[in-house]
Design an enzyme around this catalytic site. Structure first.
Site, PDB file in Angstrom:
ATOM      1  N   GLY A 284       0.745  -1.819   0.144  1.00 44.65           N
ATOM      2  CA  GLY A 284      -0.106  -0.112   0.026  1.00 44.65           C
ATOM      3  C   GLY A 284       0.767   1.351  -0.118  1.00 44.65           C
ATOM      4  O   GLY A 284       0.476   2.440   0.825  1.00 44.65           O
ATOM      5  N   ALA A 285       1.918   1.421  -1.241  1.00 42.22           N
ATOM      6  CA  ALA A 285       2.888   2.630  -0.861  1.00 42.22           C
ATOM      7  C   ALA A 285       2.473   3.279  -1.977  1.00 42.22           C
ATOM      8  O   ALA A 285       3.503   4.260  -2.232  1.00 42.22           O
ATOM      9  CB  ALA A 285       4.219   1.859  -0.666  1.00 42.22           C
TER      10      ALA A 285
ATOM     11  N   ASP B 172      -3.152  -6.865  -4.136  1.00 41.13           N
ATOM     12  CA  ASP B 172      -4.249  -6.720  -4.371  1.00 41.13           C
ATOM     13  C   ASP B 172      -4.184  -7.523  -2.390  1.00 41.13           C
ATOM     14  O   ASP B 172      -4.046  -9.656  -3.136  1.00 41.13           O
ATOM     15  CB  ASP B 172      -5.527  -7.005  -4.396  1.00 41.13           C
ATOM     16  CG  ASP B 172      -7.369  -7.078  -3.838  1.00 41.13           C
ATOM     17  OD1 ASP B 172      -7.078  -7.346  -2.387  1.00 41.13           O
ATOM     18  OD2 ASP B 172      -7.613  -6.850  -4.797  1.00 41.13           O
ATOM     19  N   VAL B 173      -3.654  -7.194  -1.379  1.00 38.76           N
ATOM     20  CA  VAL B 173      -3.494  -8.342  -0.164  1.00 38.76           C
ATOM     21  C   VAL B 173      -5.073  -8.986  -0.174  1.00 38.76           C
ATOM     22  O   VAL B 173      -4.582  -9.745   1.254  1.00 38.76           O
ATOM     23  CB  VAL B 173      -3.138  -7.476   0.881  1.00 38.76           C
ATOM     24  CG1 VAL B 173      -2.439  -6.498   0.674  1.00 38.76           C
ATOM     25  CG2 VAL B 173      -4.429  -6.311   1.302  1.00 38.76           C
TER      26      VAL B 173
ATOM     27  N   ASN C 200       1.612  -2.655   5.635  1.00 37.44           N
ATOM     28  CA  ASN C 200       0.601  -1.555   5.629  1.00 37.44           C
ATOM     29  C   ASN C 200      -0.779  -0.794   5.300  1.00 37.44           C
ATOM     30  O   ASN C 200      -1.474  -0.234   5.561  1.00 37.44           O
ATOM     31  CB  ASN C 200       1.835  -0.208   5.046  1.00 37.44           C
ATOM     32  CG  ASN C 200       0.738   0.880   5.084  1.00 37.44           C
ATOM     33  OD1 ASN C 200       0.373   1.672   5.477  1.00 37.44           O
ATOM     34  ND2 ASN C 200       0.291   1.570   3.573  1.00 37.44           N
TER      35      ASN C 200
ATOM     36  N   SER D 262      -2.696   0.554  14.650  1.00 34.01           N
ATOM     37  CA  SER D 262      -3.654   1.867  14.628  1.00 34.01           C
ATOM     38  C   SER D 262      -3.971   1.739  15.949  1.00 34.01           C
ATOM     39  O   SER D 262      -4.389   0.955  16.951  1.00 34.01           O
ATOM     40  CB  SER D 262      -5.139   2.056  14.244  1.00 34.01           C
ATOM     41  OG  SER D 262      -5.358   2.857  14.033  1.00 34.01           O
TER      42      SER D 262
ATOM     43  N   TYR E   3     -13.233  -1.590  11.804  1.00 37.70           N
ATOM     44  CA  TYR E   3     -12.349  -1.490  11.930  1.00 37.70           C
ATOM     45  C   TYR E   3     -10.986  -1.476  13.153  1.00 37.70           C
ATOM     46  O   TYR E   3     -10.636  -2.022  13.213  1.00 37.70           O
ATOM     47  CB  TYR E   3     -11.877   0.402  11.320  1.00 37.70           C
ATOM     48  CG  TYR E   3     -10.547   1.134  11.015  1.00 37.70           C
ATOM     49  CD1 TYR E   3     -10.005   0.786   9.849  1.00 37.70           C
ATOM     50  CD2 TYR E   3      -9.897   1.208  12.325  1.00 37.70           C
ATOM     51  CE1 TYR E   3      -8.866   1.541   9.717  1.00 37.70           C
ATOM     52  CE2 TYR E   3      -8.228   2.490  11.647  1.00 37.70           C
ATOM     53  CZ  TYR E   3      -7.886   1.812   9.993  1.00 37.70           C
ATOM     54  OH  TYR E   3      -6.265   2.378  10.357  1.00 37.70           O
TER      55      TYR E   3
END
Length: 280
Positions: free
Chosen positions: A23-24, A75-76, A102, A169, A184
């Protein structure tokens, strides 16, 4: 360089190391890739297929710093593809030493309104995707790792080289007013305990596992709508003792520390980057 500087400075360097950051294409992932490159690492970056151009921009900046870089679509949610990318990254860079998991997502909806599809969309990326990302990365790390020495010295040298850093998070550790983040927060809480479990399991293999847990971070696509709301900004800023919002570079600095030899005896930990929010 003095003897004392030679003793301490290399602990914060990543020269000769090979990293993957998922996701960089923007935000924390992009900042982490650039911070790793600035510290001497070669970097593979991944991004969703329809955002690959953003990942290529990150790679261009990595290369501008004199480091090798490559971008792959990923796509993870697709575990077989994750395994392919980690194998390709190791082949292209000549090894794999670090992974920064990430990639993440959110569906902001009140808990009473969350659907099964909403829940799966969040958990499949933030928890399932993270697990299979680090699993595949560690498989490649071990494939390129020299045989373990017959004994370890008291400095714990076996634990100095390979590192996993997961971006979790603050919402995995506390609840916040305003709601609409049950899925989340649950996914990030799962990640934080996953870090503990993997750290214990992989320590004998010389692999450290940690996470960084930022508060809501500015300059990321996921949070753009929130930061566009002046009332929200004022309310949230009032909760941060240091009086400033977290930037992607703040999180990236913590990522580099945890990935570096400076943190060689740090594993199973979550480093909160929240301006003091959770200290209250």
């Amino acid at each position: 360089m003095s003897d004392l500087a030679q003793r301490y400075a290399p602990r914060f360097h990543l020269a000769g190391r090979h990293a993957v950051v998922t996701g960089a294409g923007s935000g924390i992932g992009k900042a982490s890739a650039l911070a790793l490159a600035a510290s001497g690492a070669d970097v593979t970056v991944t991004e969703l297929p329809d955002r690959l151009a953003a990942a290529e921009e990150t790679v261009a900046l990595v290369r501008a710093m004199g480091r090798r870089g490559v971008a792959f679509p990923l796509d993870v949610r697709e575990a077989p593809r994750i395994r392919d990318v980690m194998r390709e990254a190791r082949a292209v860079l000549g090894g794999l030493d670090l992974v920064v998991a990430n990639a993440g997502t959110n569906v902001q909806r009140e808990a009473l309104e969350v659907t099964e599809e909403d829940w799966d969309a969040v958990v499949d990326v933030n928890l399932r995707g993270v697990f299979f990302t680090v699993q595949a990365a560690v498989q490649q790390m071990l494939a390129s790792q020299p045989p373990e020495p017959e004994s370890r010295d008291t400095a714990g040298s076996v634990a100095a080289e390979k590192s996993v850093v997961i971006v979790s998070s603050q919402l995995g550790t506390v609840g916040v007013p305003g709601g609409a983040r049950a899925a989340y927060g649950a996914s990030k809480g799962g990640v934080i305990n996953l870090v503990r479990m993997l750290a214990i399991e992989w320590a004998p293999r010389g692999i450290r596992v940690n996470s960084v847990a930022p508060a809501t971070t500015s300059g990321t696509p996921m949070n753009a709508a929130l930061f566009a709301d002046p009332a929200w900004r004022e309310r949230m800023l009032g909760r941060i003792p240091l009086g400033a919002f977290i930037a992607p570079e703040d999180v990236a600095a913590a990522v580099v520390f945890l990935a570096s030899p400076a943190a060689r005896m740090v594993t199973g930990q979550t480093l909160l980057v929240d301006g003091g929010w959770t200290a209250q």
